[in-house]
Structures are given as C-alpha cells and as structure tokens.
Design a protein around this motif. Structure first.
Motif, mmCIF file in Angstrom:
data_model
loop_
_atom_site.group_PDB
_atom_site.id
_atom_site.type_symbol
_atom_site.label_atom_id
_atom_site.label_comp_id
_atom_site.label_asym_id
_atom_site.label_seq_id
_atom_site.Cartn_x
_atom_site.Cartn_y
_atom_site.Cartn_z
ATOM 1 N N PHE A 123 31.651 46.967 46.431
ATOM 2 C CA PHE A 123 32.816 46.017 45.746
ATOM 3 C C PHE A 123 33.805 46.782 45.276
ATOM 4 O O PHE A 123 34.970 45.900 45.291
ATOM 5 N N LEU A 124 33.691 47.778 44.853
ATOM 6 C CA LEU A 124 34.884 48.649 44.261
ATOM 7 C C LEU A 124 35.820 48.795 45.525
ATOM 8 O O LEU A 124 37.083 48.643 45.448
ATOM 9 N N ASN A 125 35.236 49.233 46.567
ATOM 10 C CA ASN A 125 36.021 49.596 47.762
ATOM 11 C C ASN A 125 36.734 48.433 48.214
ATOM 12 O O ASN A 125 37.863 48.444 48.889
ATOM 13 N N ILE A 126 36.081 47.386 48.347
ATOM 14 C CA ILE A 126 36.807 46.043 48.999
ATOM 15 C C ILE A 126 37.785 45.871 47.907
ATOM 16 O O ILE A 126 38.948 45.265 48.576
ATOM 17 N N LEU A 127 37.852 45.955 46.497
ATOM 18 C CA LEU A 127 38.763 45.579 45.485
ATOM 19 C C LEU A 127 39.962 46.539 46.171
ATOM 20 O O LEU A 127 41.281 46.249 45.834
ATOM 21 N N LYS A 128 39.834 47.852 46.200
ATOM 22 C CA LYS A 128 40.802 48.855 46.462
ATOM 23 C C LYS A 128 41.603 48.344 47.988
ATOM 24 O O LYS A 128 42.782 48.458 48.329
ATOM 25 N N ASN A 129 40.951 47.875 49.117
ATOM 26 C CA ASN A 129 41.306 47.261 50.080
ATOM 27 C C ASN A 129 42.252 45.957 49.895
ATOM 28 O O ASN A 129 43.009 46.038 50.734
ATOM 29 N N ARG A 189 37.273 40.027 42.360
ATOM 30 C CA ARG A 189 37.485 39.835 43.558
ATOM 31 C C ARG A 189 37.706 38.206 43.704
ATOM 32 O O ARG A 189 38.949 37.690 44.220
ATOM 33 N N TYR A 190 37.167 37.527 43.149
ATOM 34 C CA TYR A 190 37.065 36.023 43.241
ATOM 35 C C TYR A 190 38.358 35.600 42.305
ATOM 36 O O TYR A 190 39.062 34.666 42.717
ATOM 37 N N LEU A 191 38.382 36.317 41.062
ATOM 38 C CA LEU A 191 39.745 35.911 40.291
ATOM 39 C C LEU A 191 40.913 36.259 40.885
ATOM 40 O O LEU A 191 42.017 35.546 40.717
ATOM 41 N N LEU A 192 40.890 37.484 41.830
ATOM 42 C CA LEU A 192 42.295 37.825 42.539
ATOM 43 C C LEU A 192 42.697 36.663 43.383
ATOM 44 O O LEU A 192 43.917 36.611 43.527
ATOM 45 N N GLU A 193 41.789 35.650 43.926
ATOM 46 C CA GLU A 193 42.325 34.576 44.646
ATOM 47 C C GLU A 193 42.784 33.565 43.721
ATOM 48 O O GLU A 193 43.513 32.537 44.463
ATOM 49 N N GLU A 194 42.658 33.599 42.579
ATOM 50 C CA GLU A 194 43.136 32.444 41.739
ATOM 51 C C GLU A 194 43.995 32.790 40.644
ATOM 52 O O GLU A 194 44.972 32.031 40.412
ATOM 53 N N SER A 195 44.255 34.022 40.342
ATOM 54 C CA SER A 195 45.297 34.433 39.483
ATOM 55 C C SER A 195 46.213 35.232 39.854
ATOM 56 O O SER A 195 45.916 36.275 40.762
ATOM 57 N N ASN A 196 47.455 35.332 39.355
ATOM 58 C CA ASN A 196 48.547 36.156 39.772
ATOM 59 C C ASN A 196 48.388 37.520 38.845
ATOM 60 O O ASN A 196 49.239 38.359 39.116
ATOM 61 N N TYR A 197 47.457 37.601 37.841
ATOM 62 C CA TYR A 197 47.526 38.820 36.977
ATOM 63 C C TYR A 197 46.087 38.976 36.715
ATOM 64 O O TYR A 197 45.511 38.562 35.617
ATOM 65 N N ILE A 220 43.778 48.730 39.757
ATOM 66 C CA ILE A 220 42.532 49.162 38.984
ATOM 67 C C ILE A 220 43.099 50.237 38.314
ATOM 68 O O ILE A 220 43.778 51.303 39.099
ATOM 69 N N GLN A 221 42.672 50.382 37.240
ATOM 70 C CA GLN A 221 42.897 51.700 36.257
ATOM 71 C C GLN A 221 41.883 52.122 35.772
ATOM 72 O O GLN A 221 40.721 51.565 35.185
#
Length: 511
Positions: free
Chosen positions: A94-100, A69-77, A105-106
């Motif tokens: 936290f999995l649900n937060i990522l989905k939201n 989640r933190y990395l999503l704020e920093e990286s495009n990939y 996610i694979q």
C-alpha cells in the motif's frame, strides 16, 4: 462481546490467513476502509479538509496507508508521514500504491516535526503503533505523539491509540489522545481498561471480514445484559420469604456504623427473604435510618468493636443462614480476625468478604489457608489497595495490570474475585468479565458496602458465585448511571444507589 489480548488477535489474524485463506492485504484493505468510512461519516465533504496520516513500520501503518489512499480521492490536501521506508511486507504494497499515485509522503525527522507545529490540520489519522507495542515510546515517535496531542485536529486512532499497551491499557511513555478509535473485530483489553479507555475517545468496533469460526479460547468479555442470568429475578406467585434466602451481615462498629447500614439496606432492597445484621450495640443508634425489615442481632463489644466472645454468643444464628457477608466497617482488630477464622473453620456457608474481612486475609496466613480450603461459594470484593495488601505488592502494580491481579486473587483462594475500580473486573479464575457501566459519582465511601449487600442478596436467591457477582456489579453500576439522568455526579450518594435499585432491576428484568 469478547475482549482480546494482543496475542489472541494475532492468532485470529493468523488463522484467517493460514486456515481460511484470506490474504493479509485484504484484511488491511478492509481495516483501512473502515477508518476512512468513519471519517467520511463524521465530516461528510472532505475536499477542503487538511489531513495528516502518520504511519509506523508495522501493519498499523499499512492500515494508515489504505486510509490515506481513500482520503486522496476526497481531499485536496493529504500528507502522509512515515518513520521508515522499511515497512512490513503487506504495508509495502500500500505504500507503493501511494507512491504510484503521487501522494505527498514525508519521512519524519526533527526538522519535519518542528515544521509541523506551524501547520494546522483538521484531521489527523494515527497509524503509528498497533496492538503489539511492548516497549516504551521514545525518540521521534514520542516527539510525534506529543505533536499530535498538541494539535487542534480531530484525531482518529487505528485499533488503539499509539503508545497504549493493548493488554493493560497503560501508557508506554507517551500515548495519543484520540477523539475516536476504530478497532477491529472485538475490542482489545487496552481499549477498555483505563487510562487506555479514556485515551481512545469514542470507541468504534468494526467487522473486517474475519469469520467467527477462527475465534476460540477467548475468556474475557464485556459485561452486558446478555451475559447475565436473569432467570431467578422472575418471581412466581406462590412463593414466600424462605424462597429468597437468609443473609447474615457481620458488619459495623461505633467508628463506621454507616457501613453496616448501607450493606444491610442494599441487601434487603435487592430481594433477599430475610436479612440479619450482626453489629455492635454502639452502632445501633444509626439503625434509626435503616429499613425496619432488617433484623438486628446486637453483639457484645469492647470500645465499640465486636468481640469474639460476643460473636460466639450469637453464632447459633449462623446455622440458619444461607449467606454470610463479612467485613464492612468492622475495623482492623484481632477480635475481627478471630471471628473470621472461626467462621472459616466451623461453617460451610456461602460467604462474601469485603473491607476489614479482606484486611484479615492480608494480615493472617491462617485465614488465607482456611479460605483456600473453604468449600462453599466465596466472593472477595477488594478495591486496588486491599488487593495490593493481600498480594503484598504496591498498589501501583495493581493499577498497571488489574486483570492479572484479579486472576491471581481468584486462583489463590479458588473464589470469585470482584476487583473494584473504574472498570470493575469479575473473574472465577477462568472466565473474565469487565464492567463498563458506572460513573465517578460512585467514588464515595460506602459504595463498596452497597455492592456487598447486593452480591449477598443475589447469592441468597440461589445464584452461583459468578452469576451473583455479575448481576450485582451490573445492577449496582446501572443504578448509578440511571441516577445521572436526574442528578449530578457530585450529588450521587451510595444511599441513592440503593434507593434507585428499583429502576435498575426493572431495566434488567424487562431487557
């Protein structure tokens, strides 16, 4: 610093949540942020970095979801890989937060693993298994770990590299080889013992907000200077040689004369007041290379090996001693057995038993019984093979769980055990200290003889058996590490370690 078992860490987590009231998701959030913080510190700008986060079903995977989640704020990939949607309750948050958030996610399967080999990631976060792993890794988990290790990415493991048993450091079928491992509160045993210590890469210990008051009944620590009793190393002006003890070293043969020399040299160099070397006449020629301060007591021998009768002629000397060191280079013989049994029956002097003295214990049940009943301080200094002989087990079993083996030996003989290895373990059967100093330059014949000499000198200067063992192991390894500042590992000799003890003592005394 404490070193924890998986069960101890679980109990600490449990107390933090049930007694203090810290929700498990808060601890998970803190752990994940700590890992993200290390990645950010190492790489700075992450915008163009390709990052993969592998998450298992347990709380280790939950930590991974937080990192992602933190990395999503920093990286495009950022890609997140999971093995199962059925994750632990806290991880599910936290999995649900990522989905939201619409994260990529694979779910891992054979096709996904095959495709991964055609991608290149700059950073991989390993959150597959945590500290609770007990079974061997197989199937998709093993294939994923093999992929991670084959990648050229910089690998971060959460708490411990996946596949390492956190209580032994052993590989459970397959294990991630991390560049950096971020563990929480205190290191786990598997972070410190090999091969786990090697697979961790650089180990970082982070505080995740668990109060110290929930920590109790932890008996294993890393051996650091703060754990040493240095008080007796300070010397007052109005002292004399009698204040620092008399050591008798029963060692050497015509086959291994150098063992006695190394042991005795190390002993005098480590501050004992008087050092007596009891050794066969045939080995005395080597003593041209010894320190002249060593008092030699030649013992009658047969074929270059000490005899019991020869020893009996000199045993009056033993009554003057404060410490006996027994075993270095004596050879494995019936005469040596008789001498050790005689000492254990008739004396009560603090004793350090190494090498061929340990062989006596392995071969002779009477010697074992006598040592158990011996009331004076006693220290055993086995390496893995010697320990396996005494306990009648395979050396591989010792290597798999050296902590338990050291405890077994200590409790069996009611003594302090120094189990020598890449991570030397010191225990009195209750307290455990793991030494992380030292280097492969010490992997040469004679290093153990030097350690026996240093231990004996510490006992002679009035230390308890546990304090003597801790100090000796620390000084011995520190001396070897200081040598690396000007020598290579290949050229370090046990005799160099003795000469370099000056600098080790100075650093320990001055802090």
């Amino acid at each position: 610093m404490y070193v924890l078992t998986s069960e101890q860490m679980k109990q600490i987590d449990k107390k933090a949540t049930s007694e203090i009231g810290i929700p498990e998701v808060v601890l998970m959030e803190n752990a994940g942020f700590c890992v993200y913080e290390e990645i950010k510190k190492d790489f700075g700008d992450l915008k163009q970095k390709k990052i993969a986060v592998f998450c298992g079903k347990g709380n280790n995977g939950g930590d991974g979801f937080v990192v992602a989640r933190y990395l999503l704020e920093e990286s495009n990939y950022v890609q997140v890989f999971i093995f199962d949607e059925n994750v632990s309750a806290s991880s599910k948050v936290f999995l649900n937060i990522l989905k939201n958030l619409g994260a990529n996610i694979q779910k891992i399967n054979e096709d996904v693993i095959a495709r991964l080999y055609h991608e290149r990631f700059d950073i991989i976060v390993d959150g597959i298994f945590g500290i609770g792993l007990t079974r061997d890794v197989d199937g998709l988990y093993k294939e994923t770990i093999e992929y991670i290790n084959s990648s050229q990415a910089y690998i971060y493991s959460i708490d411990i590299p996946s596949g390492i048993c956190s209580d032994t450091g052993q590989v459970k079928g397959a294990a991630v080889k991390a560049n950096k491992t971020i563990t929480f509160m205190y290191p786990k045993i598997g972070n410190i013992l090999y091969p786990g210590a090697y697979l961790c890469g650089k180990l970082i210990v982070k505080d995740i907000g668990i109060p110290q008051k929930v920590v109790d009944k932890v008996n294993a620590k890393i051996l650091v200077r703060e754990e040493l009793n240095v008080e007796k190393l300070y010397r007052y002006p109005d002292t004399h040689k009698g204040d620092y003890g008399k050591v008798g070293i029963i060692a050497g043969s015509k086959f291994f004369p150098g063992a006695s020399v190394l042991c005795a040299n190390a002993c005098v160099k480590s501050g004992c007041g008087l050092c007596f070397l009891f050794s066969p006449v045939e080995s005395m020629s080597v003593h041209n290379f010894r320190n002249p301060e060593i008092i030699t007591v030649p013992i009658e021998s047969k074929n270059g090996v000490v005899t019991f009768e020869g020893f009996k002629e000199k045993e009056e000397f033993l009554k003057r001693l404060d410490v006996i060191a027994f075993g270095c280079g004596l050879t494995n013989s019936l005469e040596v057995e008789k001498i050790l049994i005689h000492i254990l029956k008739n004396f009560q002097i603090p004793i350090v038993i190494d090498a061929d003295g340990l062989n006596v214990l392995a071969n002779n049940k009477e010697a074992q019984t006598l040592l158990r009943e011996y009331k004076a301080y006693k220290i055993l200094t086995p390496h893995y093979k010697e320990a396996s002989r005494i306990l009648s087990c395979d050396v591989s079993e010792v290597a798999k769980n050296p902590l338990d083996v050291a405890l077994q030996l200590s409790k069996k003989f009611d003594c302090v055990c120094i189990l020598k290895g890449a991570r030397t373990i010191i225990t009195d059967g209750n307290n455990i200290y793991i030494n992380i100093l030292g280097n492969p330059g010490m992997a040469k014949g004679g290093s153990g003889d030097v350690l026996t000499g240093v231990v004996s000198a510490m006992l002679a200067q009035g230390y308890s058996s546990l304090d003597a063992a801790k100090l000796a192991v620390y000084l011995h390894s520190l001396s070897a590490d200081i040598l690396l500042e000007r020598k290579s590992m290949q050229t370090i000799l046990p005799s160099d370690i003795i000469e370099n003890l000056d600098f080790a003592f100075k650093r320990v005394i001055e802090g």
